[in-house]
Design an enzyme around this catalytic site. Structure first.
Site, PDB file in Angstrom:
ATOM      1  N   THR A 125       0.849  -1.192   0.000  1.00 58.51           N
ATOM      2  CA  THR A 125       0.000   0.000   0.000  1.00 58.51           C
ATOM      3  C   THR A 125       0.884   1.242   0.000  1.00 58.51           C
ATOM      4  O   THR A 125       2.014   1.185   0.480  1.00 58.51           O
ATOM      5  CB  THR A 125      -0.863  -0.032   1.283  1.00 58.51           C
ATOM      6  OG1 THR A 125      -1.825  -1.059   1.132  1.00 58.51           O
ATOM      7  CG2 THR A 125      -1.554   1.283   1.572  1.00 58.51           C
ATOM      8  N   ASP A 147      -8.454  -1.271   5.804  1.00 60.51           N
ATOM      9  CA  ASP A 147      -8.368  -0.054   6.622  1.00 60.51           C
ATOM     10  C   ASP A 147      -8.085   1.201   5.795  1.00 60.51           C
ATOM     11  O   ASP A 147      -8.396   2.318   6.226  1.00 60.51           O
ATOM     12  CB  ASP A 147      -7.255  -0.203   7.660  1.00 60.51           C
ATOM     13  CG  ASP A 147      -5.905  -0.416   6.992  1.00 60.51           C
ATOM     14  OD1 ASP A 147      -5.828  -1.252   6.065  1.00 60.51           O
ATOM     15  OD2 ASP A 147      -4.933   0.256   7.373  1.00 60.51           O
TER      16      ASP A 147
HETATM   17  N1  ASP Z   1      -3.826  -2.240   4.702  1.00 58.15           N
HETATM   18  C1  ASP Z   1      -4.158  -2.770   3.428  1.00 58.15           C
HETATM   19  C2  ASP Z   1      -5.425  -3.586   3.529  1.00 58.15           C
HETATM   20  O1  ASP Z   1      -5.588  -4.291   4.488  1.00 58.15           O
HETATM   21  C3  ASP Z   1      -3.091  -3.646   2.873  1.00 58.15           C
HETATM   22  C4  ASP Z   1      -1.737  -3.014   2.803  1.00 58.15           C
HETATM   23  O2  ASP Z   1      -1.367  -2.213   3.644  1.00 58.15           O
HETATM   24  O3  ASP Z   1      -1.010  -3.329   1.842  1.00 58.15           O
HETATM   25  O4  ASP Z   1      -6.196  -3.536   2.610  1.00 58.15           O
END
Ligand code: ASP
Length: 349
Positions: free
Chosen positions: A215, A246
């Protein structure tokens, strides 16, 4: 004042401040008139699994992205513009799990989430589960500026983006071979005899044990003292049933408040939602008078870790102190202060 900052920095250094912080001072004095901090995802990012070329590629892209935001801030631009333009560089890069290069759902599609928050007005915008908006972060900010809502999802969010003149792309734009292979690997493993708990573990396993999250996020403080934060993601590989993480949730993936700090998260989203990670950091500063470093350490290393969650945050407070905090092996990350000092790191060191 510079002499004071120097003495405080020296004191903090002697106290052995965590290597994951670029914070200089817990006092109310401004450490930086403006500053910017970014991440490109946290996870099991190990040096032994990286080639020098790949490592250089990630570092170069992080540097390119943060410099775009830095230039905006240095020239007196807003933190909001710095956050959007910086994140867009990473959304366009196939290296990160955001925009082009997003991970695949169980159905073989890419579904994108993003959010943006303005620390001056506490206004915010987010989109979730969108399949054809080229820049999810731009759409998120537009939900804030051009609608009376905070979060739009799915086709409705696409229609909104289209009506507002944002670029719509064919879903194939987001395809990358590498991310599709990750999905195929998980699907293959799903065929083996596994009980329910194994399968549940494997859904997350794909990103936790063998990979990284990817992300992207950015927090910036501008010369007017305004903080903005944004986060953009494809979510987690093999997600299904319209799962939303999130990243588009204000208070979990993103938070900004000029009175305290700005935060962008990356990690196992379900835990970040349950922990309200981004807001908790701000709340600890507001109600318990904690420094940015104390708040990020408590939320990530104590509370999130105890719950079983993995990942990290980049955060920046109203005085321009910055903090990288994560409980995984690595986090793609970079920061720049008002003197132009650049930090780009991947591993824990
Ligand atoms: N936090 C993101 C999710 O759970 C994934 C990530 O941080 O890559 O969708």
């Amino acid at each position: 004042m510079r002499a004071n900052i120097f003495i405080v920095s020296l004191f903090m250094a002697l106290l052995g401040c965590s290597p994951n912080t670029v914070e200089n001072s817990g006092t109310d004095a401004k450490t930086n008139e403006f500053a910017i901090i970014i991440h490109g995802g946290a996870g099991t990012i190990l040096k032994k699994n990286m080639t020098p070329e790949k490592e250089a590629e990630y570092k170069a892209k992080l540097e390119e992205a943060i410099k775009v935001g830095y230039d905006i801030l240095e020239n007196g631009g807003t933190s909001g513009d710095a956050v959007i333009k910086t994140i867009q560089v990473m959304e366009k890069s196939p290296l990160f799990n955001a925009g082009k290069g997003a991970v695949f759902t169980n159905a073989g599609t890419n579904e994108l989430d993003a959010s943006f928050m303005d620390g001056k007005t506490l206004n915010a915008g987010a989109i979730a589960g969108v399949k054809d908006v080229k820049s999810p972060i731009e759409a998120a900010r537009m939900v804030m500026t051009d609608s009376e809502h905070v979060m739009l999802s799915g086709e409705g969010a696409s229609t909104f983006a289209k009506e507002k003149g944002l670029e719509i792309v064919d879903p194939s734009y987001f395809f990358t071979e590498r991310r599709f292979k990750s999905l195929e690997r998980i699907r293959d493993r799903e065929k083996t005899e596994l009980d329910h708990d194994d399968k549940k573990a494997m859904f997350y396993d794909s990103d936790i044990k063998n990979s990284k999250y990817g992300t992207v996020g950015c927090v910036a403080l501008d010369k007017d003292g305004n903080i903005s934060a944004g986060t953009s993601t494809g979510g987690m590989t093999n997600k299904r049933w319209g799962r939303i993480g999130d990243a588009p949730i204000i208070g979990s993936g993103t938070y900004a408040n000029n009175k305290t700090c700005g935060v962008s998260s990356t990690g196992w989203g379900e835990y970040f939602i349950r922990s309200q990670v981004a807001y908790d950091i701000s709340a600890q500063m507001e109600y318990s008078n904690k420094s940015l470093k104390e708040a990020t350490t408590d939320v990530i290393q104590n509370k999130l870790t105890k719950l079983g969650g993995t990942g990290g945050v980049v955060a920046l407070d109203k005085n321009g102190n910055m903090s990288f905090e994560f409980n995984t092996a690595g986090m793609y990350r970079a920061s720049m202060d008002d003197k132009g000092n650049l930090v780009v790191k991947i591993y824990k060191e």
